[in-house]
Design a protein around this motif. Structure first.
Motif, PDB file in Angstrom:
ATOM      1  N   SER A   1       0.850  -1.191   0.000  1.00 17.20           N
ATOM      2  CA  SER A   1       0.000   0.000   0.000  1.00 17.20           C
ATOM      3  C   SER A   1       0.887   1.242   0.000  1.00 17.20           C
ATOM      4  O   SER A   1       2.025   1.209   0.466  1.00 17.20           O
ATOM      5  CB  SER A   1      -0.910  -0.004   1.230  1.00 17.20           C
ATOM      6  OG  SER A   1      -0.139   0.035   2.420  1.00 17.20           O
ATOM      7  N   PRO A   2       0.398   2.367  -0.533  1.00 21.01           N
ATOM      8  CA  PRO A   2       1.225   3.588  -0.585  1.00 21.01           C
ATOM      9  C   PRO A   2       1.719   4.061   0.773  1.00 21.01           C
ATOM     10  O   PRO A   2       2.795   4.651   0.860  1.00 21.01           O
ATOM     11  CB  PRO A   2       0.284   4.613  -1.219  1.00 21.01           C
ATOM     12  CG  PRO A   2      -0.654   3.799  -2.047  1.00 21.01           C
ATOM     13  CD  PRO A   2      -0.864   2.537  -1.269  1.00 21.01           C
ATOM     14  N   ASP A   3       0.940   3.823   1.843  1.00 24.29           N
ATOM     15  CA  ASP A   3       1.398   4.242   3.169  1.00 24.29           C
ATOM     16  C   ASP A   3       2.320   3.219   3.811  1.00 24.29           C
ATOM     17  O   ASP A   3       2.852   3.460   4.913  1.00 24.29           O
ATOM     18  CB  ASP A   3       0.213   4.529   4.091  1.00 24.29           C
ATOM     19  CG  ASP A   3      -0.688   3.307   4.302  1.00 24.29           C
ATOM     20  OD1 ASP A   3      -0.326   2.197   3.839  1.00 24.29           O
ATOM     21  OD2 ASP A   3      -1.757   3.463   4.922  1.00 24.29           O
ATOM     22  N   GLY A   4       2.531   2.081   3.152  1.00 24.06           N
ATOM     23  CA  GLY A   4       3.472   1.078   3.634  1.00 24.06           C
ATOM     24  C   GLY A   4       2.981   0.212   4.760  1.00 24.06           C
ATOM     25  O   GLY A   4       3.736  -0.610   5.279  1.00 24.06           O
ATOM     26  N   SER A   5       1.719   0.335   5.167  1.00 22.58           N
ATOM     27  CA  SER A   5       1.217  -0.419   6.318  1.00 22.58           C
ATOM     28  C   SER A   5       0.644  -1.777   5.942  1.00 22.58           C
ATOM     29  O   SER A   5       0.558  -2.659   6.796  1.00 22.58           O
ATOM     30  CB  SER A   5       0.144   0.397   7.044  1.00 22.58           C
ATOM     31  OG  SER A   5      -0.979   0.610   6.193  1.00 22.58           O
TER      32      SER A   5
ATOM     33  N   ALA B   1      -6.504  12.180  -5.674  1.00 22.04           N
ATOM     34  CA  ALA B   1      -7.670  12.682  -4.944  1.00 22.04           C
ATOM     35  C   ALA B   1      -8.946  11.913  -5.238  1.00 22.04           C
ATOM     36  O   ALA B   1      -9.854  11.896  -4.413  1.00 22.04           O
ATOM     37  CB  ALA B   1      -7.877  14.164  -5.255  1.00 22.04           C
ATOM     38  N   SER B   2      -9.042  11.283  -6.388  1.00 20.40           N
ATOM     39  CA  SER B   2     -10.299  10.668  -6.800  1.00 20.40           C
ATOM     40  C   SER B   2     -10.179   9.152  -6.846  1.00 20.40           C
ATOM     41  O   SER B   2      -9.091   8.584  -6.768  1.00 20.40           O
ATOM     42  CB  SER B   2     -10.717  11.186  -8.180  1.00 20.40           C
ATOM     43  OG  SER B   2      -9.828  10.701  -9.179  1.00 20.40           O
TER      44      SER B   2
ATOM     45  N   PHE C   1      -4.398   6.104  -3.688  1.00 27.19           N
ATOM     46  CA  PHE C   1      -3.304   6.845  -3.058  1.00 27.19           C
ATOM     47  C   PHE C   1      -3.417   6.858  -1.533  1.00 27.19           C
ATOM     48  O   PHE C   1      -2.406   6.844  -0.834  1.00 27.19           O
ATOM     49  CB  PHE C   1      -3.279   8.276  -3.596  1.00 27.19           C
ATOM     50  CG  PHE C   1      -2.201   9.122  -3.000  1.00 27.19           C
ATOM     51  CD1 PHE C   1      -0.874   8.950  -3.376  1.00 27.19           C
ATOM     52  CD2 PHE C   1      -2.505  10.090  -2.049  1.00 27.19           C
ATOM     53  CE1 PHE C   1       0.120   9.726  -2.815  1.00 27.19           C
ATOM     54  CE2 PHE C   1      -1.509  10.870  -1.487  1.00 27.19           C
ATOM     55  CZ  PHE C   1      -0.193  10.690  -1.875  1.00 27.19           C
ATOM     56  N   ASP C   2      -4.641   6.887  -0.991  1.00 25.71           N
ATOM     57  CA  ASP C   2      -4.815   6.931   0.460  1.00 25.71           C
ATOM     58  C   ASP C   2      -4.915   5.541   1.079  1.00 25.71           C
ATOM     59  O   ASP C   2      -5.212   5.414   2.274  1.00 25.71           O
ATOM     60  CB  ASP C   2      -6.064   7.740   0.818  1.00 25.71           C
ATOM     61  CG  ASP C   2      -7.329   7.148   0.200  1.00 25.71           C
ATOM     62  OD1 ASP C   2      -7.218   6.134  -0.524  1.00 25.71           O
ATOM     63  OD2 ASP C   2      -8.413   7.714   0.426  1.00 25.71           O
ATOM     64  N   SER C   3      -4.689   4.494   0.278  1.00 19.67           N
ATOM     65  CA  SER C   3      -4.683   3.091   0.748  1.00 19.67           C
ATOM     66  C   SER C   3      -6.048   2.621   1.234  1.00 19.67           C
ATOM     67  O   SER C   3      -6.136   1.635   1.966  1.00 19.67           O
ATOM     68  CB  SER C   3      -3.644   2.882   1.859  1.00 19.67           C
ATOM     69  OG  SER C   3      -2.362   3.278   1.437  1.00 19.67           O
TER      70      SER C   3
ATOM     71  N   HIS D   1       1.590   6.214 -14.602  1.00 13.19           N
ATOM     72  CA  HIS D   1       2.161   7.204 -13.685  1.00 13.19           C
ATOM     73  C   HIS D   1       1.131   8.300 -13.457  1.00 13.19           C
ATOM     74  O   HIS D   1       0.695   8.961 -14.405  1.00 13.19           O
ATOM     75  CB  HIS D   1       3.451   7.784 -14.271  1.00 13.19           C
ATOM     76  CG  HIS D   1       4.219   8.616 -13.312  1.00 13.19           C
ATOM     77  ND1 HIS D   1       4.161   9.999 -13.301  1.00 13.19           N
ATOM     78  CD2 HIS D   1       5.057   8.272 -12.299  1.00 13.19           C
ATOM     79  CE1 HIS D   1       4.944  10.464 -12.342  1.00 13.19           C
ATOM     80  NE2 HIS D   1       5.503   9.442 -11.716  1.00 13.19           N
ATOM     81  N   GLN D   2       0.721   8.484 -12.203  1.00 12.18           N
ATOM     82  CA  GLN D   2      -0.393   9.382 -11.900  1.00 12.18           C
ATOM     83  C   GLN D   2      -0.080  10.836 -12.192  1.00 12.18           C
ATOM     84  O   GLN D   2      -0.892  11.547 -12.785  1.00 12.18           O
ATOM     85  CB  GLN D   2      -0.786   9.227 -10.427  1.00 12.18           C
ATOM     86  CG  GLN D   2      -1.516   7.942 -10.102  1.00 12.18           C
ATOM     87  CD  GLN D   2      -1.986   7.904  -8.661  1.00 12.18           C
ATOM     88  OE1 GLN D   2      -1.506   8.657  -7.822  1.00 12.18           O
ATOM     89  NE2 GLN D   2      -2.923   7.022  -8.369  1.00 12.18           N
TER      90      GLN D   2
END
Length: 490
Positions: A67-71, A162-163, A116-118, A248-249
């Motif tokens: 996940s983008p936050d690495g968790s 964002a979306s 992006f926000d996982s 690539h976003q």
């Protein structure tokens, strides 16, 4: 692992007895999770290069993604997605602690990607459908199916940070864009507890009251995914398939890898600001062969595109703005083996020969291939450096012994025998003037002059095939070994 800044390469110990099928690196760059074709995962530290832990998923894994936050880390296994706490984030003995299991796919999951926000995961399946799952427990959110493709979906990507808008890519070259009616910030996560409910288990009457209470407290969120555009990748033939893709976003660039060895770079349209939706082709390149591309990737800044071909054994890193190669390396082709190898006298180089007919010279410090010679038409059976280290010799089953110049990188001498022979062993004397070789099912040894290329003598005496030979380093005597059980000195 290739260090493109310092131009070096080194390997990590993945502790696997089988070929690796997929891997991913954590966002902080400290951990790599590599999974082999049998579903056995290895957690490798990128700092020490050591394997921290192995884990058996007991089935082939098609995709793995942090996940983008690495968790969290998501694993696509058959028709389910397993979400685990990322290794190192939870203080437990087993680094793979299951967080959530997502089901509902009717085909094998081929690809997956995180928002992006996982919070969300988009997956593509071989039954031509895509689905959007909630990676966490989101209030009122259910699984949404995106089904408009005609072939397997090999790529799913969220458009921006964002979306929840998505792009899906299928094997037949179709690129569909999906517009979500809500932003990512509108999805609210609640803690897992007694208020959990399922919208699909309505047959269970005993839990109907608890479900009604949960629905009243957490009503179903009205979310719609509408297809906003149908785009198509330009291919030369209907028999050419899309086999790999990446997006690539920030730059809205998508790289597409095809089964004919080409890769295309496209700029995708803005879902809100376009009149006629179309893919804008930025560049189109080929790896120089008809072998299919296995994997493609865009780096974090969107400047470099990495392309790999398994069958060709090739890895390219292309900078599309300057239209130049950052890295271009090719090993011996896949499913071919290295048949012979030898260090140079100063140990700065290694020469290898394979059954793909290629002779390669490698730098021992950087592990990069310096030059490739492709003059042989059959398996290379023996390779060596001359005593001076300025030339490489090779013997092949095509009936030739070749000498290659390491200064001009050319084949400057080709030695052949009076009658057809398949050479298996090769040796050069300490002066570099005399070359000797033996062949399959022949009882003779052939001796040439390096300067003239003429055959000097054919040595006979063995009563069976000669298997190996070597010049003595000081006396220049030739020692031969045969299946007749004798070792002879000439």
């Amino acid at each position: 692992m290739f260090d493109l800044k310092h131009n070096t390469c080194h390997s990590k110990d993945a502790v696997s007895n089988h070929n690796l099928s997929c891997f991913d690196v954590s966002p902080n760059g400290l951990i790599t999770v590599a999974i082999n074709e049998n579903g056995v995962a290895s957690v490798v530290s990128n700092q020490s290069g050591l394997t921290i832990r192995t884990f058996d998923f007991r089935a082939p894994v098609a995709a793995v993604k942090f996940s983008p936050d690495g968790s969290k880390i998501a694993i696509a296994k058959n028709d389910v997605i397993l979400i685990y706490h990322a290794p190192g984030t939870v203080a437990v003995y087993n680094p793979f602690k299951l967080y959530r299991l997502l089901s509902g796919c009717y085909g094998t999951v081929l690809s997956l990607n995180w928002s992006f926000d996982s919070k969300l995961i988009a997956v593509g399946c071989d039954d031509a459908t895509s689905k959007v799952f909630a990676a966490d427990w989101i209030k009122g959110f259910s699984t949404y199916s995106l089904g408009s493709h005609r072939s397997a979906v090999i790529g799913c990507f969220f458009v921006d940070k964002a979306s929840a808008d998505c792009y899906t890519v299928s094997r037949d070259g179709a690129v569909h864009s999906w517009k979500c009616s809500r932003k990512l910030e509108e999805f609210e996560i609640y803690e897992r507890g007694a208020h959990l409910y399922s919208l699909e288990d309505e047959e269970d009457e005993k839990e109907s009251k608890n479900r009604s209470d949960a629905l009243a407290k957490y009503p179903k969120l009205e979310v719609e995914f509408n297809r906003s555009a149908r785009l198509r990748v330009a291919v030369d033939s209907s028999s050419v398939d899309v086999v790999a893709c990446d997006y690539h976003q920030r730059t809205r660039l998508m790289v597409i890898g095809l089964s004919d060895g080409q890769f295309h770079l496209y700029e995708l349209p803005d879902l809100l600001n376009y009149e006629v939706p179309e893919l804008v082709q930025v560049q189109s390149l080929s790896i120089g062969s008809s072998h299919p591309i296995t994997s493609v990737c865009i780096n974090g800044t969107g400047d470099w595109v990495a392309v790999a071909s398994e069958n060709l054994g090739q890895l390219l890193v292309w900078e599309w703005k300057s239209e130049s190669y950052i890295l271009k390396q090719q090993s011996h082709a896949s499913r071919h083996v290295v048949t012979s190898a030898m260090f140079s006298p100063d140990e700065q180089f290694v020469v290898t020969g394979g059954n793909d007919g290629k002779v390669k010279v490698w730098q021992t410090k950087s592990s990069f291939c310096l030059v490739t010679f492709s003059e042989h038409s059959s398996t290379v059976t023996s390779v060596l450096f001359t005593q001076s280290g300025k030339a490489v010799m090779s013997a092949s089953l095509d009936g030739t012994v070749r000498a290659f110049d390491l200064k001009r990188y050319r084949n400057f001498k080709t030695l052949t025998s009076p009658r057809p022979a398949q050479f298996t062993s090769l040796s050069v004397d300490s002066s570099g003037d005399i070359v000797a070789a033996c062949a399959v099912d022949l009882f003779e040894i052939f001796v040439w002059s390096m300067k003239t290329g003429a055959i000097l003598e054919i040595l006979s005496g063995h009563t069976s095939a000669v298997t190996s030979l070597q010049f003595a380093p000081i006396t220049s005597d030739l020692i031969t070994v045969s299946l007749d059980g004798y070792v002879r000195s000439w």
